[in-house]
Design an enzyme around this catalytic site. Structure first.
Site, PDB file in Angstrom:
ATOM      1  N   LYS A 190       0.833  -1.198   0.000  1.00  0.00           N
ATOM      2  CA  LYS A 190       0.000   0.000   0.000  1.00  0.00           C
ATOM      3  C   LYS A 190       0.873   1.255   0.000  1.00  0.00           C
ATOM      4  O   LYS A 190       2.085   1.193   0.231  1.00  0.00           O
ATOM      5  CB  LYS A 190      -0.928   0.001   1.214  1.00  0.00           C
ATOM      6  N   TYR A 248      12.665  31.643   4.693  1.00  0.00           N
ATOM      7  CA  TYR A 248      11.434  32.322   5.081  1.00  0.00           C
ATOM      8  C   TYR A 248      11.416  32.664   6.565  1.00  0.00           C
ATOM      9  O   TYR A 248      11.897  31.898   7.408  1.00  0.00           O
ATOM     10  CB  TYR A 248      10.221  31.445   4.758  1.00  0.00           C
TER      11      TYR A 248
END
Length: 369
Positions: free
Chosen positions: A38, A264
């Site tokens: 998965k 940032y």
């Protein structure tokens, strides 16, 4: 110059084969092996992994959702595929692609039987999951009579496996809880098997369960993270090989003066003359913001380069003041030399999360030794 040229996830199928054989050595020859693929095979390449596992002799596959199973069928996977979290909207597709649903509640059982009747099925294989303590999905112990009443005169479906899931199989402090789960599951499986008149396949063990509870392997075991090189314990990890190696390159090098900031919100402030390298991967690639500001590091020429400032969407900056490096040089984020578990620990998370978070925009490169 480096060999990769861009951010690349190398997927080593030889390492996968090694891990499969190691896990196989821990179970009886007659015990079936279900490979969990998965989430793009834990962030790698679901098709390549499943094709290799099929060639190695895996008996079953498991995916989370129907779409994953459909992709495997379209890629030529012929072994049985268990859908662990099927949703009613996908039931017809599941039947059309010969996938096998996990039936985990009265509502889901009734809905799938209705779909099987509509599609004219006979003995369509279904799996029943029982909740023995994880409290996520599953029937309860007192649902056995209800289940039997629903399927006893229904030729459209056939129960081919009963299973449950251990909540803390890697934790020795929870051994009593795990053993209680095993005993509860044994009782449930025996009660339902007697009513059915036959014994479906039973499976309960995940990777850590295979290693820590060999007496509970029943007729099949399931492994996910172990196949990809991680065993939830350092001693086990040493015997496995990481399948995925995440590499990138240095895009640009900057010379930073005292009191200059990087990134940032000016999250990093230089305490002196520093040298930084900008790398072409960021939180859009799966390296989340929690890894910034010194919480994690990469390796450049074998030396640690801590991530500084805030992780950007497409870039991270690392401190390379004490590393002799150039633009274009290769950078190791994680792999055999520095595990995903080690990288993840800096952000107080686990290998599962960093592996499955890797964006599909990261180039995948299949390799074998």
């Amino acid at each position: 110059m480096n060999k990769i040229g861009e951010t690349t996830l190398e997927i080593n199928l030889s390492a996968l084969a090694h891990n499969y054989r190691f896990l196989r050595s821990k179970i009886a020859p007659s015990t079936k092996f279900l490979a969990v693929v998965k989430a793009f095979a834990y962030g790698s390449d679901m098709v390549a992994i499943a094709q290799k596992m099929q060639s190695l002799g895996a008996d079953y596959f498991a995916v989370a959702y129907a779409r994953e199973g459909i992709l495997l069928r379209e890629a030529g996977i012929t072994k049985p595929i268990l859908v662990l979290h099927p949703l009613p909207i996908n039931f017809e597709e599941i039947i059309d692609h010969h996938l096998e649903p996990n039936i985990y509640s009265p509502k889901i059982l009734k809905a799938f039987i209705e779909t099987a009747k509509k599609k004219g099925q006979v003995k369509y294989p279904i799996h029943l999951k029982f909740n023995t303590g994880l409290n996520r999905l599953g029937f309860w112990e007192n649902d056995v009579d209800f289940i039997f009443e629903q399927v006893v005169d229904v030729p459209e479906v056939k129960i081919i496996s009963l299973f449950s899931h251990l909540a803390a199989s890697e934790d020795p402090n929870e051994r009593g809880f795990s053993e209680n789960q095993v005993n509860t599951f044994k009782k449930i499986a025996e009660a339902l098997s007697q009513k059915l008149g036959y014994r479906p396949i039973r499976h309960m063990l995940n990777t850590s369960g295979i290693l820590n509870y060999p007496d509970a392997q029943f007729e099949m075991v399931r492994s996910g993270i172990g196949l990809y090189g991680y065993g939830n314990h350092k001693e086990v990890d040493a015997q496995l090989r990481p399948v995925a190696t995440l590499k990138t390159i240095i895009s640009q090098i900057h010379q930073i003066e005292p009191n200059e900031t990087v990134g940032y919100n000016r999250a990093f402030k230089s305490d002196g003359y520093r040298k930084t390298a900008t790398l072409p991967l960021g939180h859009a690639d799966g390296i989340g913001r929690p890894y910034g500001n010194g919480k994690a590091h990469v390796l450049i020429h074998g030396k640690k380069a801590p991530i500084i400032g805030n992780v950007c969407m497409d870039m991270i900056m690392v401190d390379v003041t004490d590393i002799d490096c150039r633009e274009g040089d290769e950078v190791l984020v994680f792999g055999p030399q520095k595990s995903a578990e080690e990288f993840a620990s800096g952000a107080k998370t686990i290998s599962y999360e960093i592996l499955t978070a890797l964006s599909q925009r990261v180039k995948r490169l299949i390799v074998e030794d």
